[in-house]
Scaffold this active site. Structure first.
Site, PDB file in Angstrom:
ATOM      1  N   LYS A 166       0.842  -1.206   0.000  1.00  0.00           N
ATOM      2  CA  LYS A 166       0.000   0.000   0.000  1.00  0.00           C
ATOM      3  C   LYS A 166       0.876   1.255   0.000  1.00  0.00           C
ATOM      4  O   LYS A 166       0.591   2.236  -0.701  1.00  0.00           O
ATOM      5  CB  LYS A 166      -0.911  -0.027   1.240  1.00  0.00           C
ATOM      6  CG  LYS A 166      -2.118   0.862   1.130  1.00  0.00           C
ATOM      7  CD  LYS A 166      -3.108   0.610   2.260  1.00  0.00           C
ATOM      8  CE  LYS A 166      -4.227   1.623   2.232  1.00  0.00           C
ATOM      9  NZ  LYS A 166      -5.191   1.465   3.321  1.00  0.00           N
ATOM     10  N   ASP A 205       4.440  -1.296  12.174  1.00  0.00           N
ATOM     11  CA  ASP A 205       3.049  -1.461  12.578  1.00  0.00           C
ATOM     12  C   ASP A 205       2.905  -0.865  13.981  1.00  0.00           C
ATOM     13  O   ASP A 205       3.450  -1.418  14.946  1.00  0.00           O
ATOM     14  CB  ASP A 205       2.697  -2.963  12.573  1.00  0.00           C
ATOM     15  CG  ASP A 205       1.247  -3.213  12.937  1.00  0.00           C
ATOM     16  OD1 ASP A 205       0.541  -2.242  13.298  1.00  0.00           O
ATOM     17  OD2 ASP A 205       0.816  -4.381  12.867  1.00  0.00           O
ATOM     18  N   ASN A 246       0.087  11.104  12.718  1.00  0.00           N
ATOM     19  CA  ASN A 246      -1.227  11.211  12.085  1.00  0.00           C
ATOM     20  C   ASN A 246      -1.953   9.858  12.013  1.00  0.00           C
ATOM     21  O   ASN A 246      -3.183   9.815  12.066  1.00  0.00           O
ATOM     22  CB  ASN A 246      -1.014  11.795  10.677  1.00  0.00           C
ATOM     23  CG  ASN A 246      -2.183  11.581   9.752  1.00  0.00           C
ATOM     24  OD1 ASN A 246      -3.134  12.347   9.755  1.00  0.00           O
ATOM     25  ND2 ASN A 246      -2.131  10.511   8.956  1.00  0.00           N
ATOM     26  N   SER A 269      -5.135  14.606  17.209  1.00  0.00           N
ATOM     27  CA  SER A 269      -6.229  14.200  18.083  1.00  0.00           C
ATOM     28  C   SER A 269      -7.532  14.276  17.291  1.00  0.00           C
ATOM     29  O   SER A 269      -7.550  14.031  16.073  1.00  0.00           O
ATOM     30  CB  SER A 269      -6.251  15.112  19.310  1.00  0.00           C
ATOM     31  OG  SER A 269      -7.365  14.848  20.123  1.00  0.00           O
ATOM     32  N   TYR A 295     -12.202   5.353  21.696  1.00  0.00           N
ATOM     33  CA  TYR A 295     -11.552   6.220  20.680  1.00  0.00           C
ATOM     34  C   TYR A 295     -11.371   7.616  21.292  1.00  0.00           C
ATOM     35  O   TYR A 295     -10.302   8.226  21.171  1.00  0.00           O
ATOM     36  CB  TYR A 295     -12.414   6.289  19.419  1.00  0.00           C
ATOM     37  CG  TYR A 295     -11.859   7.216  18.335  1.00  0.00           C
ATOM     38  CD1 TYR A 295     -10.651   6.940  17.701  1.00  0.00           C
ATOM     39  CD2 TYR A 295     -12.550   8.369  17.954  1.00  0.00           C
ATOM     40  CE1 TYR A 295     -10.150   7.792  16.700  1.00  0.00           C
ATOM     41  CE2 TYR A 295     -12.056   9.220  16.964  1.00  0.00           C
ATOM     42  CZ  TYR A 295     -10.855   8.922  16.340  1.00  0.00           C
ATOM     43  OH  TYR A 295     -10.352   9.760  15.371  1.00  0.00           O
ATOM     44  N   LYS A 313      -7.928   9.778  21.841  1.00  0.00           N
ATOM     45  CA  LYS A 313      -7.717  11.121  21.288  1.00  0.00           C
ATOM     46  C   LYS A 313      -7.487  12.140  22.415  1.00  0.00           C
ATOM     47  O   LYS A 313      -6.792  13.137  22.214  1.00  0.00           O
ATOM     48  CB  LYS A 313      -8.888  11.506  20.382  1.00  0.00           C
ATOM     49  CG  LYS A 313      -8.939  10.640  19.116  1.00  0.00           C
ATOM     50  CD  LYS A 313      -7.782  10.966  18.179  1.00  0.00           C
ATOM     51  CE  LYS A 313      -7.122   9.811  17.532  1.00  0.00           C
ATOM     52  NZ  LYS A 313      -6.010  10.177  16.626  1.00  0.00           N
ATOM     53  N   ASN A 356     -13.860  17.080  10.141  1.00  0.00           N
ATOM     54  CA  ASN A 356     -14.682  15.889   9.886  1.00  0.00           C
ATOM     55  C   ASN A 356     -14.547  15.578   8.402  1.00  0.00           C
ATOM     56  O   ASN A 356     -15.101  16.287   7.569  1.00  0.00           O
ATOM     57  CB  ASN A 356     -16.138  16.179  10.250  1.00  0.00           C
ATOM     58  CG  ASN A 356     -16.276  16.647  11.680  1.00  0.00           C
ATOM     59  OD1 ASN A 356     -15.440  16.320  12.522  1.00  0.00           O
ATOM     60  ND2 ASN A 356     -17.311  17.410  11.977  1.00  0.00           N
TER      61      ASN A 356
HETATM   62  N1  LIG Z   1     -11.273  11.643   9.157  1.00  0.00           N
HETATM   63  C1  LIG Z   1     -11.740  12.368  10.148  1.00  0.00           C
HETATM   64  O1  LIG Z   1     -12.865  12.882  10.091  1.00  0.00           O
HETATM   65  C2  LIG Z   1     -10.898  12.594  11.382  1.00  0.00           C
HETATM   66  C3  LIG Z   1     -11.432  13.411  12.384  1.00  0.00           C
HETATM   67  C4  LIG Z   1     -10.675  13.638  13.511  1.00  0.00           C
HETATM   68  C5  LIG Z   1      -9.441  13.059  13.649  1.00  0.00           C
HETATM   69  N2  LIG Z   1      -8.942  12.246  12.675  1.00  0.00           N
HETATM   70  C6  LIG Z   1      -7.619  11.643  12.884  1.00  0.00           C
HETATM   71  O2  LIG Z   1      -6.835  11.867  11.736  1.00  0.00           O
HETATM   72  C7  LIG Z   1      -5.850  10.843  11.611  1.00  0.00           C
HETATM   73  C8  LIG Z   1      -5.812  10.339  10.176  1.00  0.00           C
HETATM   74  O3  LIG Z   1      -7.031   9.680   9.912  1.00  0.00           O
HETATM   75  P1  LIG Z   1      -7.705   9.603   8.480  1.00  0.00           P
HETATM   76  O4  LIG Z   1      -9.029  10.211   8.618  1.00  0.00           O
HETATM   77  O5  LIG Z   1      -6.794  10.066   7.423  1.00  0.00           O
HETATM   78  O6  LIG Z   1      -7.938   8.025   8.383  1.00  0.00           O
HETATM   79  P2  LIG Z   1      -7.403   6.920   7.365  1.00  0.00           P
HETATM   80  O7  LIG Z   1      -7.674   7.327   5.964  1.00  0.00           O
HETATM   81  O8  LIG Z   1      -7.975   5.642   7.856  1.00  0.00           O
HETATM   82  O9  LIG Z   1      -5.843   6.957   7.605  1.00  0.00           O
HETATM   83  C9  LIG Z   1      -5.280   6.416   8.780  1.00  0.00           C
HETATM   84  C10 LIG Z   1      -3.856   6.029   8.511  1.00  0.00           C
HETATM   85  O10 LIG Z   1      -3.336   5.397   9.699  1.00  0.00           O
HETATM   86  C11 LIG Z   1      -2.674   4.207   9.303  1.00  0.00           C
HETATM   87  N3  LIG Z   1      -2.646   3.190  10.341  1.00  0.00           N
HETATM   88  C12 LIG Z   1      -3.702   2.635  10.973  1.00  0.00           C
HETATM   89  N4  LIG Z   1      -3.272   1.678  11.808  1.00  0.00           N
HETATM   90  C13 LIG Z   1      -1.924   1.642  11.702  1.00  0.00           C
HETATM   91  C14 LIG Z   1      -0.920   0.846  12.293  1.00  0.00           C
HETATM   92  N5  LIG Z   1      -1.208  -0.127  13.152  1.00  0.00           N
HETATM   93  N6  LIG Z   1       0.366   1.085  11.950  1.00  0.00           N
HETATM   94  C15 LIG Z   1       0.690   2.035  11.055  1.00  0.00           C
HETATM   95  N7  LIG Z   1      -0.224   2.804  10.446  1.00  0.00           N
HETATM   96  C16 LIG Z   1      -1.519   2.603  10.767  1.00  0.00           C
HETATM   97  C17 LIG Z   1      -3.495   3.710   8.123  1.00  0.00           C
HETATM   98  O11 LIG Z   1      -2.767   2.738   7.411  1.00  0.00           O
HETATM   99  P3  LIG Z   1      -3.544   1.585   6.577  1.00  0.00           P
HETATM  100  O12 LIG Z   1      -4.001   2.271   5.355  1.00  0.00           O
HETATM  101  O13 LIG Z   1      -2.510   0.535   6.373  1.00  0.00           O
HETATM  102  O14 LIG Z   1      -4.682   1.133   7.433  1.00  0.00           O
HETATM  103  C18 LIG Z   1      -3.710   5.014   7.381  1.00  0.00           C
HETATM  104  O15 LIG Z   1      -2.581   5.330   6.600  1.00  0.00           O
HETATM  105  C19 LIG Z   1      -6.209   9.793  12.650  1.00  0.00           C
HETATM  106  O16 LIG Z   1      -5.345   9.926  13.761  1.00  0.00           O
HETATM  107  C20 LIG Z   1      -7.629  10.142  13.055  1.00  0.00           C
HETATM  108  O17 LIG Z   1      -7.920   9.761  14.374  1.00  0.00           O
HETATM  109  C21 LIG Z   1      -9.643  12.011  11.541  1.00  0.00           C
END
Ligand SMILES: NC(=O)c1ccc[n+]([C@@H]2O[C@H](COP(=O)([O-])OP(=O)(O)OC[C@H]3O[C@@H](n4cnc5c(N)ncnc54)[C@H](OP(=O)(O)O)[C@@H]3O)[C@@H](O)[C@H]2O)c1
Length: 337
Positions: A75, A98, A125, A181, A215, A219, A247
């Site tokens: 990936k 990981d 992140n 967060s 969760y 955070k 969001n």
């Molecule tokens: N999206 C929102 O609305 C939102 C809101 C508030 C906060 N956040 C925060 O923003 C951050 C990024 O989230 P996102 O929305 O971009 O979600 P996402 O698209 O699911 O991206 C999350 C990333 O974290 C990686 N990851 C998950 N588990 C892992 C592990 N065990 N080891 C290494 N990498 C790992 C994933 O890798 P894989 O692809 O391999 O799974 C992916 O690259 C997160 O911390 C989330 O809590 C997001």
């Protein structure tokens, strides 16, 4: 914890800010405002997907060298190929680790430190949200606690010396650590956001609200880490901050089934925006010249301004709960150093 409890722990100001995330003001600190980043080096965990992907793209667009950390080599490579199509000369490297398996972090960090001598910013992140009940990391932590907190804490520990050394050499306040967060910290339990008597949420009834509260705890801990890292490294010169990116439509909800009613409620209370907007929030935290070490622990909200942390979470981080958390985390990572 359930919906009724979330109403109890959130004050009016929290609700006001939370509801405001559905329609934030237009971003004011964007690509044209970022400095040229030639010669600067950033590490973005989860940089191949979602918000991290958009952050990496913007950093590459300003000529930074970027290391993206992910757990899945195939990936990661796919993301690298896509970045290289857009930025053929990109200085882009990968780290495979990981965060849900502490044993994989030291080899990755050692390899990174062998190859890299600079680090202008670390963006913690990567994260997971509401996995199925009972999901655990390799070492048996509740998956969100392990992936969002314990793993990044261990990774950061390996990178402390390098980032502090670089902060001493670079222009003041330009070297940053961002602990990503979420507004979901508002859903963590009362009295500081950490459920000490059951950190892994093993005693709570399984289900989505328990997973969401866990969760929220993870955070809240990210917020603690932004405050505590600065406290534990006084005069480091590194700015340590946190954020709610917004969001956003990403892969984060890949395992979240809120049902039809939940979908309607979310669409009203918390509509999702394109992922690239979240990069503006994260990059405000990492690049805005308005932030200095006096802002350590600042909580940046969409699409780039300082927001408000739930009061008991902030108080917890600055008080005894913070000390307790730091000691607990140090104990967890000790066997993996
Ligand atoms: N999206 C929102 O609305 C939102 C809101 C508030 C906060 N956040 C925060 O923003 C951050 C990024 O989230 P996102 O929305 O971009 O979600 P996402 O698209 O699911 O991206 C999350 C990333 O974290 C990686 N990851 C998950 N588990 C892992 C592990 N065990 N080891 C290494 N990498 C790992 C994933 O890798 P894989 O692809 O391999 O799974 C992916 O690259 C997160 O911390 C989330 O809590 C997001």
């Amino acid at each position: 914890m359930g919906f009724a409890d979330w109403f109890k722990v959130m004050g009016l100001a929290d609700w006001y800010q939370f509801l405001g995330h559905s329609r934030p003001f237009a971003p004011t600190f964007v690509d044209k405002d970022y400095p040229d980043l030639t010669g600067k080096v950033y590490l973005v965990t989860g940089g191949g997907t979602g918000i991290g992907y958009e952050v990496t793209k913007k950093l590459l667009g300003k000529n930074a060298k970027v290391w993206i950390l992910g757990r899945n080599p195939a990936k990661l490579q796919k993301s690298v190929d896509t970045f290289k199509e857009e930025f053929p000369g990109a200085k882009l490297e990968t780290i495979v680790a990981d965060l849900a398996d502490l044993a994989t972090i030291k080899p990755a960090a050692v390899e990174f430190l062998k190859k890299e001598t600079k680090l202008n910013g670390i963006i913690h992140n990567a994260g997971v949200m509401t996995p199925p009940s009972g999901s655990k990391t390799k070492q048996g932590y509740e998956l969100q606690l392990g992936t969002n907190n314990v793993g990044p804490f261990l990774l950061q520990t390996f990178l402390d010396d390098l980032i502090i050394a670089i902060a001493k050499a670079e222009p003041p306040n330009t070297v940053r650590i961002l602990w990503v967060s979420s507004s979901a910290h508002l859903m963590s339990c009362g009295n500081g956001g950490i459920q000490w008597e059951d950190l892994n949420y093993e005693k709570a009834a399984p289900g989505l609200t328990t997973q969401a509260t866990a969760y929220g705890q993870s955070k809240a801990i990210d917020i603690y880490l932004s405050i505590l890292w600065a406290k534990k490294h006084p005069n480091s010169g590194v700015v340590s901050v946190t954020c709610h990116p917004g969001n956003l439509k990403t892969e984060l909800m890949r395992t979240t089934d809120v049902g039809r009613i939940g979908e309607i409620a979310l669409a009203i209370l918390s509509p999702l925006h394109p992922a690239y907007l979240g990069a503006f929030t994260e990059l405000f935290a990492v690049l805005s010249p308005t932030l200095t070490t006096a802002d350590d622990g600042a909580y940046i909200i969409p699409w780039g301004k300082v927001g408000r942390i739930r009061q008991d979470v902030k108080d917890g981080a600055e008080g005894e709960n913070g000390e307790k958390l730091w000691t607990w985390l140090e104990k967890q990572i000790a066997p993996y150093l």
